[in-house]
Design an enzyme around this catalytic site. Sequence first.
Site, mmCIF file in Angstrom:
data_model
loop_
_atom_site.group_PDB
_atom_site.id
_atom_site.type_symbol
_atom_site.label_atom_id
_atom_site.label_comp_id
_atom_site.label_asym_id
_atom_site.label_seq_id
_atom_site.Cartn_x
_atom_site.Cartn_y
_atom_site.Cartn_z
ATOM 1 N N CYS A 2 0.799 -1.304 -0.044
ATOM 2 C CA CYS A 2 0.149 -0.258 0.036
ATOM 3 C C CYS A 2 0.980 1.379 -0.097
ATOM 4 O O CYS A 2 1.669 1.592 0.891
ATOM 5 C CB CYS A 2 -0.815 0.157 1.282
ATOM 6 S SG CYS A 2 -2.193 -1.451 1.193
ATOM 7 N N ARG A 27 6.822 -2.431 -3.416
ATOM 8 C CA ARG A 27 6.377 -2.888 -2.236
ATOM 9 C C ARG A 27 5.258 -3.798 -2.130
ATOM 10 O O ARG A 27 4.849 -4.491 -1.221
ATOM 11 C CB ARG A 27 5.799 -1.500 -1.388
ATOM 12 C CG ARG A 27 6.957 -0.311 -1.028
ATOM 13 C CD ARG A 27 6.336 0.607 -0.524
ATOM 14 N NE ARG A 27 5.840 0.645 0.595
ATOM 15 C CZ ARG A 27 6.219 1.476 1.718
ATOM 16 N NH1 ARG A 27 7.398 2.092 1.713
ATOM 17 N NH2 ARG A 27 5.374 1.265 2.738
ATOM 18 N N TRP A 74 -2.644 -3.164 -1.614
ATOM 19 C CA TRP A 74 -2.735 -4.640 -1.267
ATOM 20 C C TRP A 74 -3.981 -4.893 -0.538
ATOM 21 O O TRP A 74 -4.264 -4.564 0.629
ATOM 22 C CB TRP A 74 -1.535 -4.779 -0.587
ATOM 23 C CG TRP A 74 -1.015 -6.352 -0.330
ATOM 24 C CD1 TRP A 74 -0.353 -7.132 -1.307
ATOM 25 C CD2 TRP A 74 -1.245 -6.892 0.539
ATOM 26 N NE1 TRP A 74 -0.334 -8.112 -1.016
ATOM 27 C CE2 TRP A 74 -0.547 -8.276 0.388
ATOM 28 C CE3 TRP A 74 -1.986 -6.782 1.654
ATOM 29 C CZ2 TRP A 74 -0.748 -9.255 1.239
ATOM 30 C CZ3 TRP A 74 -1.971 -8.015 2.825
ATOM 31 C CH2 TRP A 74 -1.402 -9.096 2.434
ATOM 32 N N ASN A 99 -3.908 3.448 3.830
ATOM 33 C CA ASN A 99 -2.859 2.387 4.547
ATOM 34 C C ASN A 99 -3.593 1.950 5.722
ATOM 35 O O ASN A 99 -3.419 2.684 6.605
ATOM 36 C CB ASN A 99 -1.439 2.707 4.241
ATOM 37 C CG ASN A 99 -0.988 3.027 2.947
ATOM 38 O OD1 ASN A 99 -1.663 2.962 1.941
ATOM 39 N ND2 ASN A 99 0.318 3.456 2.805
ATOM 40 N N GLY A 100 -3.403 0.657 6.045
ATOM 41 C CA GLY A 100 -3.848 0.151 7.259
ATOM 42 C C GLY A 100 -5.034 -0.568 7.224
ATOM 43 O O GLY A 100 -5.755 -0.999 6.486
ATOM 44 N N GLU A 478 15.129 -20.414 6.360
ATOM 45 C CA GLU A 478 15.305 -19.263 5.046
ATOM 46 C C GLU A 478 15.145 -20.007 3.767
ATOM 47 O O GLU A 478 14.288 -19.245 2.895
ATOM 48 C CB GLU A 478 16.276 -18.305 5.371
ATOM 49 C CG GLU A 478 16.552 -17.198 4.415
ATOM 50 C CD GLU A 478 15.456 -16.286 4.404
ATOM 51 O OE1 GLU A 478 15.668 -15.563 3.408
ATOM 52 O OE2 GLU A 478 14.578 -16.207 5.168
ATOM 53 N N LYS A 482 12.040 -19.040 0.933
ATOM 54 C CA LYS A 482 12.424 -18.492 -0.208
ATOM 55 C C LYS A 482 11.716 -19.414 -1.412
ATOM 56 O O LYS A 482 11.261 -18.899 -2.335
ATOM 57 C CB LYS A 482 13.932 -18.399 -0.583
ATOM 58 C CG LYS A 482 14.851 -17.443 0.071
ATOM 59 C CD LYS A 482 14.156 -15.902 -0.343
ATOM 60 C CE LYS A 482 14.552 -14.912 0.409
ATOM 61 N NZ LYS A 482 13.396 -14.682 1.870
ATOM 62 N N GLU A 485 8.153 -18.793 -1.254
ATOM 63 C CA GLU A 485 7.562 -17.287 -1.775
ATOM 64 C C GLU A 485 7.729 -17.044 -3.133
ATOM 65 O O GLU A 485 6.635 -16.620 -3.521
ATOM 66 C CB GLU A 485 8.742 -16.292 -1.236
ATOM 67 C CG GLU A 485 8.498 -16.098 0.495
ATOM 68 C CD GLU A 485 9.563 -14.999 0.961
ATOM 69 O OE1 GLU A 485 9.177 -13.843 1.437
ATOM 70 O OE2 GLU A 485 10.760 -15.058 0.584
ATOM 71 N N HIS A 501 11.476 -37.627 14.866
ATOM 72 C CA HIS A 501 10.648 -37.292 15.721
ATOM 73 C C HIS A 501 9.011 -37.033 14.996
ATOM 74 O O HIS A 501 8.369 -36.294 15.381
ATOM 75 C CB HIS A 501 11.050 -36.307 16.598
ATOM 76 C CG HIS A 501 12.194 -36.692 17.647
ATOM 77 N ND1 HIS A 501 11.897 -37.580 18.406
ATOM 78 C CD2 HIS A 501 13.439 -36.180 17.308
ATOM 79 C CE1 HIS A 501 13.021 -37.643 19.226
ATOM 80 N NE2 HIS A 501 13.943 -37.053 18.497
ATOM 81 N N LYS A 600 5.995 -6.191 -0.361
ATOM 82 C CA LYS A 600 7.670 -6.083 0.048
ATOM 83 C C LYS A 600 7.507 -5.453 1.636
ATOM 84 O O LYS A 600 8.353 -5.980 2.310
ATOM 85 C CB LYS A 600 8.452 -5.089 -0.737
ATOM 86 C CG LYS A 600 9.666 -4.653 -0.362
ATOM 87 C CD LYS A 600 10.343 -5.937 -0.478
ATOM 88 C CE LYS A 600 11.908 -5.778 -0.471
ATOM 89 N NZ LYS A 600 12.739 -6.989 -0.238
#
Length: 605
Positions: A2, A27, A74, A99-100, A478, A482, A485, A501, A600
């Site tokens: 946003c 973003r 967004w 935004n928000g 990580e 990736k 994503e 386990h 982003k």
Amino acid sequence: MCGIVGAVAQRNIVPVLIEGLRRLEYRGYDSCGVAVVTSAGAERVRSVSRVAELDDQVREARFEGVTGISHTRWATHGAPTVSNAHPLFSHDALAIVHNGIIENYESLREALRAKGYEFVSQTDTEVIAHLVHSLYRGDLFAAVREAVQQLSGAYAIAVVHKDQPHTVVGARAGSPLVVGLGNGENFLASDALAVAGSASHMIFLEEGDVCELTLERVRIADGSGHEVQREAREVQAYGGTVDLGPYRHYMQKEIFEQPRAIGDTIPAAEAFEPALFGENARAVFGDIDSILILACGTSYYAGLTAKYWLESVAKIRTDVEIASEYRYRESVPNPRALVVTISQSGETADTLAALKHAQSLGMTHTLAVCNVATSAMVQLTELKFLTHAGREIGVASTKAFTTQLVGLFILAATLGKLRGHVSAEQEAQYVKLLRHLPAALNGVLALEPQIIAWSEEFARKENALFLGRGLHYPIALEGALKLKEISYIHAEAYPAGELKHGPLALVTEAIPVVTVAPNDALLEKLKSNMQEVRARGGRLYVFADADTHITSGDGIHVIRMPEHYGLLSPILHVVPLQLLAYHTACVRGTDVDKPRNLAKSVTVE
């Protein structure tokens, strides 16, 4: 996530609004729009495509105005449709971008419906538009100030009204907003980047501020309603579009920029001094007895890695919390803990909220590890360490992550030295390792052709497992993130010792098992875990240090890392995982830089 850009000027401001949105595209967004206001009323153009398509619509319609607002959205409340795209109107007189998330929008909507207001979108934002309209009595600044008193949640808003065609009003709480000061014109934006160049100075609004922009002046009232003066800071002009050069995507470019970014982040000093973190750092570091790390997503994994360094090098107890969970449980505050927040943007809503929660509990010693010097997080913390990753456009973080790791290792070494656990000889060795990192990373990047070959296999899979042990378990996490994503392959990461386990039940020949295998104290244990995978028919893809004696064979594929790097090995080992995710996504044809459903900078809860 946003973006807001607004302006009041004596020229056609629409090109500036569109360019501002273009700068904020990285973003993440799924719709966009622009509105101008004149004495005749408000007009707008909206799109569920890219800003370039919005620009085409604007040019075709000869859309112009001297006062306007624009937005990249967004989707949260309501699907990404034209009817839900911002700017939103109230009675064709008032336009708003937001935004928000407004948490009490349902009760406000019912109250406004009772007053005769009709809702044409599914958004929470339309509530703000009608609320401000209902309170408007000829003074937009006063109406917005009154309206925000009724809002619960996070917001940054920009509002215009046809009866005041040379005024933009903004307000913020929990979401960033800056005022840009130009020459006979003023600007409003959610990120200084959007209007840098048009504005020479910026005012970073504080929590609860409401501002009024006209051609002649900027007026600001704080959360108590008192008019205040905020410092105006000089900003650098915008450097223009980041050139892709020879790369296919920004993510690939940013992976290959990591040697430079890390070199820029490593301080020139030959010693680990508290001053690297701020003037008051020595006193703060002398007063603390533990560390609390708060972060989200990739930054959380940086924090998990840092826990190993802080406890082994500095011998200081360290807890790592997912920021979005921390403030919603009862915890035991420790006033002598150093609260460390990690964020690329410094505007991550969950991390900012967690930081404020920790401060409200009396935890006043705070440190931000961040890539943006002007961010809200950096302004809120007592100490800071600025990474120098440069602008990161790809949604999936790469160079921001590795520079965060560098900053966190420097923190561990600095605290270790102050606490008497790092000798002068060890300090010199750590400095030498840091100095050599860029060259070592170049050696890892040279593995790209071998990783491309693996990606052809991975692209045909729908599931993958990642394994690591000790310091490299967060790196496995990580790597899995990736792959998820940007390739949309379901991937999970586990400490290799946890296989028996439960996760071993997932192992079949159809699921590739990626293993991070440095030559460290846990290598032999890791080899045993790998045998457990092979015994069940699993296929291993191993990134192994050269001296591990792990060789390719039946069901085992090995890429050799150029050198073992001791405590800093995680920074090297994450890079081939980034490349594997990137090239797998390329083979699958996904939108690498703007993966679906992601943004982003996550500026909403």
